[in-house]
Design an enzyme around this catalytic site. Structure first.
Site, PDB file in Angstrom:
ATOM      1  N   SER A  14     -90.901  18.894 -16.959  1.00  0.00           N
ATOM      2  CA  SER A  14     -89.564  19.040 -17.546  1.00  0.00           C
ATOM      3  C   SER A  14     -89.479  18.205 -18.823  1.00  0.00           C
ATOM      4  CB  SER A  14     -88.505  18.623 -16.538  1.00  0.00           C
ATOM      5  OG  SER A  14     -88.726  17.294 -16.158  1.00  0.00           O
ATOM      6  N   LEU A  16     -89.424  19.158 -21.906  1.00  0.00           N
ATOM      7  CA  LEU A  16     -90.252  19.596 -23.033  1.00  0.00           C
ATOM      8  C   LEU A  16     -89.398  19.997 -24.220  1.00  0.00           C
ATOM      9  CD1 LEU A  16     -93.036  21.747 -21.333  1.00  0.00           C
ATOM     10  CD2 LEU A  16     -93.217  19.460 -22.300  1.00  0.00           C
ATOM     11  N   ASP A  72     -77.255  20.279 -23.185  1.00  0.00           N
ATOM     12  CA  ASP A  72     -77.921  21.240 -24.075  1.00  0.00           C
ATOM     13  C   ASP A  72     -76.910  22.093 -24.840  1.00  0.00           C
ATOM     14  OD1 ASP A  72     -80.649  20.786 -24.088  1.00  0.00           O
ATOM     15  OD2 ASP A  72     -80.966  21.806 -22.182  1.00  0.00           O
ATOM     16  N   THR A 189    -105.888  22.832 -21.992  1.00  0.00           N
ATOM     17  CA  THR A 189    -105.092  24.066 -21.889  1.00  0.00           C
ATOM     18  C   THR A 189    -104.851  24.504 -20.447  1.00  0.00           C
ATOM     19  OG1 THR A 189    -106.993  25.550 -21.928  1.00  0.00           O
ATOM     20  CG2 THR A 189    -106.099  24.889 -24.059  1.00  0.00           C
ATOM     21  N   PRO A 191    -103.202  23.243 -17.815  1.00  0.00           N
ATOM     22  CA  PRO A 191    -101.834  23.282 -17.288  1.00  0.00           C
ATOM     23  C   PRO A 191    -101.062  24.511 -17.783  1.00  0.00           C
ATOM     24  CG  PRO A 191    -102.365  21.066 -18.037  1.00  0.00           C
ATOM     25  CD  PRO A 191    -103.500  21.951 -18.479  1.00  0.00           C
ATOM     26  N   THR A 192    -101.278  24.870 -19.037  1.00  0.00           N
ATOM     27  CA  THR A 192    -100.599  26.056 -19.589  1.00  0.00           C
ATOM     28  C   THR A 192    -101.061  27.312 -18.857  1.00  0.00           C
ATOM     29  OG1 THR A 192    -100.301  25.064 -21.744  1.00  0.00           O
ATOM     30  CG2 THR A 192    -100.355  27.463 -21.677  1.00  0.00           C
ATOM     31  N   CYS A 382     -61.992   7.649 -26.462  1.00  0.00           N
ATOM     32  CA  CYS A 382     -61.502   7.886 -25.107  1.00  0.00           C
ATOM     33  C   CYS A 382     -61.304   6.564 -24.369  1.00  0.00           C
ATOM     34  CB  CYS A 382     -62.409   8.870 -24.372  1.00  0.00           C
ATOM     35  SG  CYS A 382     -61.509   9.716 -23.065  1.00  0.00           S
ATOM     36  N   GLN A 386     -58.655   3.477 -25.130  1.00  0.00           N
ATOM     37  CA  GLN A 386     -57.800   2.838 -24.121  1.00  0.00           C
ATOM     38  C   GLN A 386     -58.054   1.331 -24.096  1.00  0.00           C
ATOM     39  OE1 GLN A 386     -58.636   5.079 -20.511  1.00  0.00           O
ATOM     40  NE2 GLN A 386     -57.685   6.938 -21.289  1.00  0.00           N
ATOM     41  N   ARG A 463     -58.205  11.357 -17.573  1.00  0.00           N
ATOM     42  CA  ARG A 463     -57.087  11.438 -16.618  1.00  0.00           C
ATOM     43  C   ARG A 463     -55.961  10.477 -16.995  1.00  0.00           C
ATOM     44  NH1 ARG A 463     -59.188  14.225 -12.333  1.00  0.00           N
ATOM     45  NH2 ARG A 463     -61.415  13.883 -11.996  1.00  0.00           N
ATOM     46  N   HIS A 508     -62.413  13.346 -27.996  1.00  0.00           N
ATOM     47  CA  HIS A 508     -63.825  13.117 -28.324  1.00  0.00           C
ATOM     48  C   HIS A 508     -64.210  13.925 -29.564  1.00  0.00           C
ATOM     49  CE1 HIS A 508     -65.126  11.313 -24.396  1.00  0.00           C
ATOM     50  NE2 HIS A 508     -64.023  11.921 -23.991  1.00  0.00           N
ATOM     51  N   GLU A 510     -66.736  13.651 -31.294  1.00  0.00           N
ATOM     52  CA  GLU A 510     -68.192  13.829 -31.381  1.00  0.00           C
ATOM     53  C   GLU A 510     -68.645  15.211 -30.911  1.00  0.00           C
ATOM     54  OE1 GLU A 510     -66.618  11.890 -29.264  1.00  0.00           O
ATOM     55  OE2 GLU A 510     -67.572  11.739 -27.300  1.00  0.00           O
TER      56      GLU A 510
HETATM   57  N1  GLN Z   1     -61.685   6.868 -17.767  1.00  0.00           N
HETATM   58  C1  GLN Z   1     -60.773   7.248 -18.789  1.00  0.00           C
HETATM   59  C2  GLN Z   1     -59.834   8.357 -18.348  1.00  0.00           C
HETATM   60  O1  GLN Z   1     -60.131   9.078 -17.449  1.00  0.00           O
HETATM   61  C3  GLN Z   1     -61.504   7.652 -20.056  1.00  0.00           C
HETATM   62  C4  GLN Z   1     -62.418   8.825 -19.891  1.00  0.00           C
HETATM   63  C5  GLN Z   1     -63.425   8.965 -20.989  1.00  0.00           C
HETATM   64  O2  GLN Z   1     -63.747   8.007 -21.689  1.00  0.00           O
HETATM   65  N2  GLN Z   1     -63.993  10.163 -21.147  1.00  0.00           N
HETATM   66  O3  GLN Z   1     -58.782   8.546 -18.914  1.00  0.00           O
END
Ligand code: GLN
Length: 541
Positions: A14, A16, A72, A189, A191-192, A382, A386, A463, A508, A510
């Site tokens: 795994s 790879l 992924d 080769t 394993p391949t 997140c 907080q 949450r 988030h 990102e």
């Molecule tokens: N634990 C926090 C919540 O549930 C923040 C969650 C997080 O950082 N993704 O609100």
């Protein structure tokens, strides 16, 4: 054109990089003007990875429609700029749940429900679901796990059947490993060959082989593999370790992977893919003049995949700003008031990571106090946002026991509290506030300026929320709530405008940063970290 289905399986070991290969192929097809999507089938029983801790499979990615997904899918979006949804990630658990629900409803009309045909039919239905929308020319399906695993058998059986049903509109790519034995100075080769044999025993003849290798696999060896594995000689492609995952599409194109795939599904390749913008990003990456050092304070820092999307978003931003990213992981459990200056020394910017639960939380508060009082560019995401709120409540508002009720049920100052809609939730899986929600940003705020907009949409996974009962006190003391949900007033963004760059987001950002469309907020953060670095340099001159 009929939708074409491309299957990607993996053999030998795994990790790879099936996800990177699938993403790279999708990137090339997209650059040729095709409409492409990638989906992943994970053979584990969990309904989704939302309940897995990062030690199991790394970061949990979140799609716009609120699905907690395999990481992924993050690569798929970053390489293709095409958004994924819950249809792009299916697990064994989901397949079984759907079949069992149908059985309970009586849909099987008294038949014995079996792995073949009922589970395999359900897999096939899911494989075809995105293709049937008519929105895609190519559907790439990555089968998680390694050929030979018991749990991937039903998926491979479904692929075997689909090859007959789809005829020329389908193709199988198998990714294997060619190890280098350094004592013998030889590539091996075998394993391949064994892995392909295993696939053949399951009734699947791969059309294309991709050899993951640390050393050049010479043409003679590739011809030998082609011969033993019953694959066309030009369809054996090597994937050597690259200095960046973002170079893999180019390496695949140089070996004509996109053309090979197109021809095999009956499409004549027209011209070349438009890789201009992609190459532009790569050349910025290779010619980056400066270096920016960012610290990431979190509790999973020993896992390279735990904060994948944050790493990538920082990398996209640094690259566009012509800087090399040096990311320093800072273990939040190890930070205390005695060592914080040393642990955070030399950083141009600090990210306080998302997370759940008590472990490592005190270190985040210590790091935040240090960043706030030393005016370091700081980005809380997140749980990180907080923590910014809690630290400010304790040390600026003087509410010494302020906390989130996630950490302390009995806090007298619940500045972060469980969302109302969460109070009746008992099941853990898929029940957080998930996916994209609108956020309205205060005009003139740094966040609004970073986005160049006052209406944005970002993805969530939480949450708990900022307690609006305390809002006025925070704002008077200098921490402003500059982003909120237009319908619920839930606080989405806080910032301290008197500092260089001190922003926390409940969402988030990102998750939506891609190579061709980096996150504006990450761009602004890294830009300010670079400015801060220059300021420090000038002071030293
Ligand atoms: N634990 C926090 C919540 O549930 C923040 C969650 C997080 O950082 N993704 O609100």
């Amino acid at each position: 054109m009929e939708t074409k289905y491309l299957f990607v399986t993996g053999g030998v070991v795994s990790s790879l990089g099936k996800g990177i290969i699938s993403s790279s192929l999708a990137c090339l097809l997209k650059a040729r003007g095709y409409r492409v999507t990638i989906q992943k089938f994970d053979p584990y029983i969990n309904i989704d990875p939302g309940t897995l801790n990062p030690y199991e499979h790394g970061e949990c990615y979140v799609t716009v429609d609120g699905h907690e997904a395999d990481l992924d899918l993050g690569h798929y979006e970053r390489f293709t700029n095409v958004r994924t949804t819950r249809a792009n990630n299916v697990t064994t658990g989901r397949i079984y749940r759907s079949v069992i629900d149908k059985e309970r409803r009586g849909d099987y009309l008294g038949k014995t429900v079996q792995i073949i045909p009922h589970i395999t039919d359900e897999i096939k239905r899911n494989v075809m679901a995105l293709g049937k929308t008519g929105d895609f020319d190519f559907v790439i399906t990555e089968i998680g796990g390694v050929v030979g695993d018991i749990e991937s058998l039903p998926f491979l059986e479904a692929v075997r059947q689909l090859r007959w049903e789809l005829e020329a509109d389908c193709l199988c790519i198998h990714l294997t490993y060619v190890p280098y034995i350094s004592a013998a100075k030889e590539l091996k080769t075998k394993p391949t060959q064994h892995s392909v044999k295993q696939l053949q025993q399951l009734g699947i003849q791969p059309d294309v082989l991709i050899l993951r290798t640390e050393h050049e696999v010479p043409p003679s060896m590739r011809r030998k593999i082609a011969q033993f594995c019953n694959v066309a000689p030009d369809a054996v492609v090597q994937s050597r370790d690259a200095s960046s995952i973002y170079k893999v599409p180019i390496l695949m194109h140089e070996q004509h992977l996109d053309e090979i795939v197109l021809r095999k599904v009956g499409v004549t390749p027209a011209g070349e893919p438009d890789l201009g913008p992609w190459r532009g990003f790569l050349s910025k990456m290779d010619s980056a003049a400066g270096k920016v050092t960012i610290g990431l304070v979190g509790k999973y820092v020993e896992l390279q995949d735990a904060y994948k999307s944050i790493n990538e978003a920082l990398f996209h931003a640094a690259t566009y700003l012509d800087h090399r990213l040096e990311l320093r992981y800072i273990h939040s459990e190890k930070v205390n008031s005695g060592n914080v200056g040393d642990m955070l020394d030399g950083l141009d910017g600090v990210v306080i990571a998302p997370g759940f639960g008590q472990r490592g939380i005190e270190g985040k508060f210590v790091a935040l106090e240090w960043c706030r009082t030393n005016d370091i560019p700081t980005f809380g995401i997140c749980l990180g946002m907080q923590c910014m709120v809690i630290e400010f409540a304790r040390n600026v508002l003087g509410l010494r026991e302020a906390d989130s009720t996630e950490m302390n049920h009995n806090t007298p100052d619940n500045v972060i509290d469980l969302m109302e809609e969460q109070k009746s939730v008992h099941n853990m899986g898929g029940t957080m506030r998930l996916g994209a929600y609108a956020c309205r940003l205060a005009p003139g705020s740094r966040a609004a300026e970073a986005y160049g907009a006052t209406e944005v949409e970002e993805r969530h996974r939480h949450r708990f929320e900022f307690n609006n009962d305390y809002r006025a006190r925070f704002e008077e003391a200098g921490m402003k709530c500059v982003g909120e949900n237009p319908d619920t007033r839930l606080v989405e963004v806080v910032e301290i405008p008197s500092l260089r760059w001190f922003i926390g987001t409940q969402y988030h950002p990102e998750y939506s940063s891609t190579v061709l469309s980096p996150s504006p907020l990450f761009m602004d953060f890294v830009k300010n970290a670079i400015n801060y670095k220059h300021e420090k340099e000038q002071q030293h001159d």
